[in-house]
Design a protein around this motif. Structure first.
Motif, PDB file in Angstrom:
ATOM      1  N   TYR A 163       0.854  -1.190   0.000  1.00  0.00           N
ATOM      2  CA  TYR A 163       0.000   0.000   0.000  1.00  0.00           C
ATOM      3  C   TYR A 163       0.885   1.234   0.000  1.00  0.00           C
ATOM      4  O   TYR A 163       1.821   1.347   0.797  1.00  0.00           O
ATOM      5  CB  TYR A 163      -0.908   0.035   1.230  1.00  0.00           C
ATOM      6  N   TYR A 219      -1.480  -1.173  -4.235  1.00  0.00           N
ATOM      7  CA  TYR A 219      -2.623  -0.269  -4.096  1.00  0.00           C
ATOM      8  C   TYR A 219      -2.117   1.132  -3.761  1.00  0.00           C
ATOM      9  O   TYR A 219      -1.536   1.346  -2.697  1.00  0.00           O
ATOM     10  CB  TYR A 219      -3.569  -0.753  -3.009  1.00  0.00           C
ATOM     11  N   THR A 253      -3.759  -1.464  -8.360  1.00  0.00           N
ATOM     12  CA  THR A 253      -4.826  -0.459  -8.333  1.00  0.00           C
ATOM     13  C   THR A 253      -4.271   0.929  -8.044  1.00  0.00           C
ATOM     14  O   THR A 253      -3.419   1.085  -7.164  1.00  0.00           O
ATOM     15  CB  THR A 253      -5.875  -0.810  -7.258  1.00  0.00           C
ATOM     16  N   TYR A 421      -7.290  -6.797  -3.214  1.00  0.00           N
ATOM     17  CA  TYR A 421      -6.721  -6.031  -2.097  1.00  0.00           C
ATOM     18  C   TYR A 421      -7.806  -5.683  -1.079  1.00  0.00           C
ATOM     19  O   TYR A 421      -7.582  -5.758   0.134  1.00  0.00           O
ATOM     20  CB  TYR A 421      -6.049  -4.758  -2.611  1.00  0.00           C
TER      21      TYR A 421
END
Length: 487
Positions: A163, A219, A253, A421
């Protein structure tokens, strides 16, 4: 509403339960039963005697139950909660559909029940009778549990997701509860932030490689990652690409989020980085609602940004909506759904406005709150009915403290387009190595569901000024993993 607790060491569950019915709750513990006014009095006495007395608007109801002597306080609290729930439902006419469940991740309880070997009938009976959950919510949770189980099956002990936090936005929306900073006010800070964030990403990649971990998801969130210039985005994308092996990657993403930050150059940078999934989040497709919450774009801007992304090859796009925003109503929300369906995104996430995102809710009268609950429930129900009817299936769910009518935030996707995720972060079944201000690394060690957390500093200026302390903390990842493997 006053909540007075007697003989209990913990207030959390009953305070949260009372908060489902009233805009504000004042906890007093310990205390005796009041003689007048509005109050909830919950008591656990010696020998397992549980009792609840509720006074509201001059009306008074009470209930009592005895639990077995020596029963753990947690089970006694459940008994008190069931009595409170029934009395408050009778007094207010409000019956939250998730029953007495107060946690953020109710689907985790369904996973545990299934993993413990309970059959579907037993699971349904447990959640209906013990937790007072409505059948339609049980249906929803069981359906999501089955989808998530398939996604979790892709997980392995050496899996992890990355992340990356970019906590900047073009402006702050009135409902926002995330850490975000106005990009104009933060201009001088952003280049240093990006430089240091790229260094943390590289350090994280080194640690993951030394531990033999396999990257599953990337992400980029925030904030709004596309709030920063394209050339700085490329710096971060390059750091990720150089530091991690994408061989086992399931998805990548980037939350483009605000359409007023999206242009062709940024989208090309995202595509070239290898991103496979994009978020273009309108929250509403009504211009008057967007203005009311402080968004500086129109519904037409959303459609423009979405079409631009499609034209550049993005074939897995998520759109976020919020039910219950100021100035919105069920008819207007229905028109928002019409415009979203016309765009045909692969994912749609429907959020419920939470009280912490709207201080105006806390000032409403009880009758206004009741009417608002009914309206928001209609919005959520229409979205669920129309999305499932159009071939989307719910695949993850979570709740926030203070959500209107104790409703949920649910992600829907076309089959095969689910955001892995989102499942991993909500189920807490996979290690998340997080970089950036406000980011929290969550380690799943030794196959246990219990997480070990390592926090970064919350604000960008702290992140920059204390950066080398963050790198020192990140080295704990290696030590903790190696210790768990020895055990």
């Amino acid at each position: 509403m006053r909540l007075i607790l007697n003989g209990l060491s913990s207030v959390y569950e009953l305070e949260r339960l009372a908060g489902m019915f009233f805009p504000s709750v004042e906890v007093r513990s310990p205390g005796g039963q009041p003689d007048a006014g509005d109050f909830i009095f919950a008591s656990l006495e010696g020998g397992g005697a549980c009792s609840v007395v509720i006074s509201l608007g001059g009306e008074r109801l009470e209930a009592a139950q005895k639990v077995a002597k020596g029963t753990a306080e947690k089970q006694a609290v459940f008994a008190l909660a069931r009595m409170m729930f029934g009395l408050l439902s009778d007094l207010t006419g409000i019956r939250p559909r998730w029953g007495i469940l107060t946690g953020v991740r109710p689907v985790k309880l369904f996973h545990r029940a299934v993993e413990a070997g309970m059959g579907e009938d037993a699971v349904r009976r447990k959640f209906r009778e013990e937790y007072l959950v409505e059948d339609r919510m049980i249906d929803l949770a069981l359906g999501i549990q089955a989808v998530e189980a398939g996604i979790n099956a892709k997980n392995t002990p050496d899996s992890f997701s990355l992340y990356v936090s970019i906590p900047f936005c073009p402006s702050r929306c009135s409902y926002c509860s995330f850490i975000s900073h106005d990009v104009e006010r933060s201009k001088k800070l952003i280049p240093d932030y990006v430089r240091l964030l790229a260094e943390e990403i590289r350090s994280t990649g080194r640690i993951a490689k030394e531990l033999g971990l396999r990257l599953r998801c990337v992400y980029f969130g925030g904030g709004t990652p596309t709030a920063i210039p394209a050339e700085l985005m490329r710096v971060l994308f390059a750091a990720v690409g150089e530091s991690f092996d994408f061989a086992g990657l399931l998805e990548y993403t980037v939350e483009a989020g605000r359409p007023d930050t999206i242009d062709a150059e940024k989208l090309r940078a995202i595509r070239e980085a290898g991103a496979t999934r994009l978020s273009v989040n309108p929250q509403s497709m009504r211009d008057e609602v967007l203005r009311a919450v402080g968004r500086k774009h129109t519904a037409a801007d959303v459609e423009r940004a979405f079409s631009l992304a499609r034209g550049l090859g993005f074939d897995n796009i998520n759109m976020d909506l919020i039910a219950g925003l100021p100035m919105d109503d069920p008819d207007g929300f229905s028109r928002t759904l019409d415009r979203v369906f016309a765009l045909a995104p692969e994912n749609v996430t429907v959020h419920t406005l939470a009280k912490k995102r709207s201080s105006a809710l806390a000032a409403e009268s009880q009758s206004d709150v009741f009417e608002r609950r009914q309206q928001v429930s209609r919005m959520v129900d229409e979205a669920r009915e129309r999305l499932t009817g159009a071939g989307y299936r719910p695949y993850y769910l979570y709740r926030q403290k203070g959500s209107v009518d104790n409703l949920d935030n649910t992600g829907y996707a076309k089959p095969g387009r689910e955001g892995c995720y989102n499942v991993y972060i909500m189920d807490e079944t996979q290690t998340i190595l997080a970089a950036g201000a406000g980011a929290s690394t969550k380690l799943c060690l030794g196959g246990e569901r219990k997480l070990t957390r390592i926090f970064n500093y919350k604000y960008p200026y702290e992140y920059c000024s204390k950066f080398y302390e963050i790198l020192r903390r990140k080295e704990e990842v290696k030590r903790l993993y190696e210790a768990s493997r020895v055990l």
